[in-house]
Design a protein around this motif. Structure first.
Motif, PDB file in Angstrom:
ATOM      1  N   UNK A   1       1.216   8.418   7.358  1.00  0.00           N
ATOM      2  CA  UNK A   1       2.859   8.773   6.623  1.00  0.00           C
ATOM      3  C   UNK A   1       3.038   7.372   5.678  1.00  0.00           C
ATOM      4  N   UNK A   2       3.171   7.186   4.505  1.00  0.00           N
ATOM      5  CA  UNK A   2       3.564   6.120   3.685  1.00  0.00           C
ATOM      6  C   UNK A   2       5.401   6.325   2.607  1.00  0.00           C
ATOM      7  N   UNK A   3       6.015   5.166   2.982  1.00  0.00           N
ATOM      8  CA  UNK A   3       6.918   5.310   2.252  1.00  0.00           C
ATOM      9  C   UNK A   3       6.594   3.529   1.825  1.00  0.00           C
ATOM     10  N   UNK A   4       8.288   3.626   1.144  1.00  0.00           N
ATOM     11  CA  UNK A   4       8.678   1.910   0.391  1.00  0.00           C
ATOM     12  C   UNK A   4       8.675   0.874   1.160  1.00  0.00           C
ATOM     13  N   UNK A   5       7.506  -0.319   0.753  1.00  0.00           N
ATOM     14  CA  UNK A   5       7.624  -1.245   1.871  1.00  0.00           C
ATOM     15  C   UNK A   5       6.075  -1.315   3.024  1.00  0.00           C
ATOM     16  N   UNK A   6       5.749   0.162   2.874  1.00  0.00           N
ATOM     17  CA  UNK A   6       4.147  -0.192   3.281  1.00  0.00           C
ATOM     18  C   UNK A   6       2.744  -1.282   1.930  1.00  0.00           C
ATOM     19  N   UNK A   7       2.127  -1.111   3.003  1.00  0.00           N
ATOM     20  CA  UNK A   7       1.313  -2.134   2.436  1.00  0.00           C
ATOM     21  C   UNK A   7      -0.494  -1.972   3.379  1.00  0.00           C
ATOM     22  N   UNK A   8      -1.246  -1.967   2.097  1.00  0.00           N
ATOM     23  CA  UNK A   8      -2.325  -1.802   2.153  1.00  0.00           C
ATOM     24  C   UNK A   8      -3.502  -0.943   1.597  1.00  0.00           C
ATOM     25  N   UNK A   9      -4.764  -0.613   1.807  1.00  0.00           N
ATOM     26  CA  UNK A   9      -5.309  -0.255   1.215  1.00  0.00           C
ATOM     27  C   UNK A   9      -4.618   1.525   0.730  1.00  0.00           C
TER      28      UNK A   9
END
Length: 275
Positions: free
Chosen positions: A216-224
């Protein structure tokens, strides 16, 4: 031996069988380390190996090489073109493949050692010897010694070269044509390097063990995972889920008839998947 008839008249040079290594193959951890350094997915690095060499060493424990006679001719100002056309010629060609490339290298070593080493591509990533500086080595001898030492050093040289050549962003956004153009040269399309890398990448991705649930990805997430979303959305790939990425997610959600919340959940992952 690796020299043509009459080579005994040439200055002594070390034989082409001086290059035995004893390297274990690259591991998933190795590919993950390189991918982290390049900001791409590990499968992208694996795909390059698949297309370039299928492994850094021959069964006889020497690094895989391909000798480029046109490079040798250029580096030696055509001095040997007439008497040694198989290893010195303005036109590419003459390839024998596999261990027999060392016969060609051996002939060239007897003529001009430094030019010979620079005129071969080495190891899992087939980096040309004349690119030793971009790969992180001050001279071709130290570069070749590293290529002989193992696939781990070959991988490090690849990472250094890709960074030096400015090709890491193309790997990150999975722009195979841009990567192949920079890595394989302007004739990349004729040899379908971009399509071959794309096919290998797709296969490796399909073979990867799926997570129990997509992240689950939202604004602020980082990574591959963010990089993958950005690549699918065809927005700049930096691994940071910022406002621009959120806006692109919302646009894709609206187009797919999904709630436009800018959050990449299971249904949005499906909508992002290529047709």
């Amino acid at each position: 031996g690796p020299w043509r008839q009459g080579a005994s008249l040439l200055p002594p040079a070390r034989r082409s069988d001086e290059f035995p290594g004893n390297s274990p193959p690259l591991t998933p951890a190795d590919f993950a380390r390189a991918a982290a350094a390049l900001g791409c997915l590990a499968e992208a690095v694996r795909a390059v190996v698949e297309v370039e060499s299928k492994g850094g060493f021959l069964p006889d424990a020497r690094p895989r090489i391909l000798f480029e006679r046109h490079k040798f001719s250029a580096l030696t100002a055509g001095r040997w073109d007439a008497r040694h056309p198989e290893v010195s010629c303005p036109a590419p060609g003459g390839y024998r493949g596999g261990a027999r490339e060392y016969d060609r290298l051996g002939e060239a070593l007897a003529l001009d050692r430094a030019a010979a080493l620079k005129s071969a591509s080495w190891g899992a990533f087939q980096i040309m010897g004349f690119n030793h500086a971009a790969a992180g080595y001050p001279d071709v001898e130290s570069f070749v010694a590293a290529m002989v030492s193992g696939e781990a050093a070959q991988l490090d040289a690849f990472v250094a070269f890709v960074c030096a050549a400015g090709l890491a962003p193309a790997l990150a956004r999975q722009d195979w044509a841009a990567f192949a153009r920079g890595y394989n040269g302007p004739a990349y399309a004729r040899f379908a390097y971009d399509r071959k890398i794309a096919a290998a990448f797709a296969r490796f991705r399909s073979e990867a063990a799926p997570a129990a649930e997509p992240p689950l990805l939202a604004e602020g997430a980082r990574g591959n995972a963010v990089r993958e979303v950005q690549a699918l959305l065809k927005v700049p790939v930096d691994g940071i889920f910022g406002p621009a990425t959120r806006a692109a997610v919302i646009a894709r959600q609206k187009a797919a008839g999904l709630p436009a919340d800018g959050v990449v959940g299971p249904r949005t992952w499906v909508a992002l998947a290529p047709a």
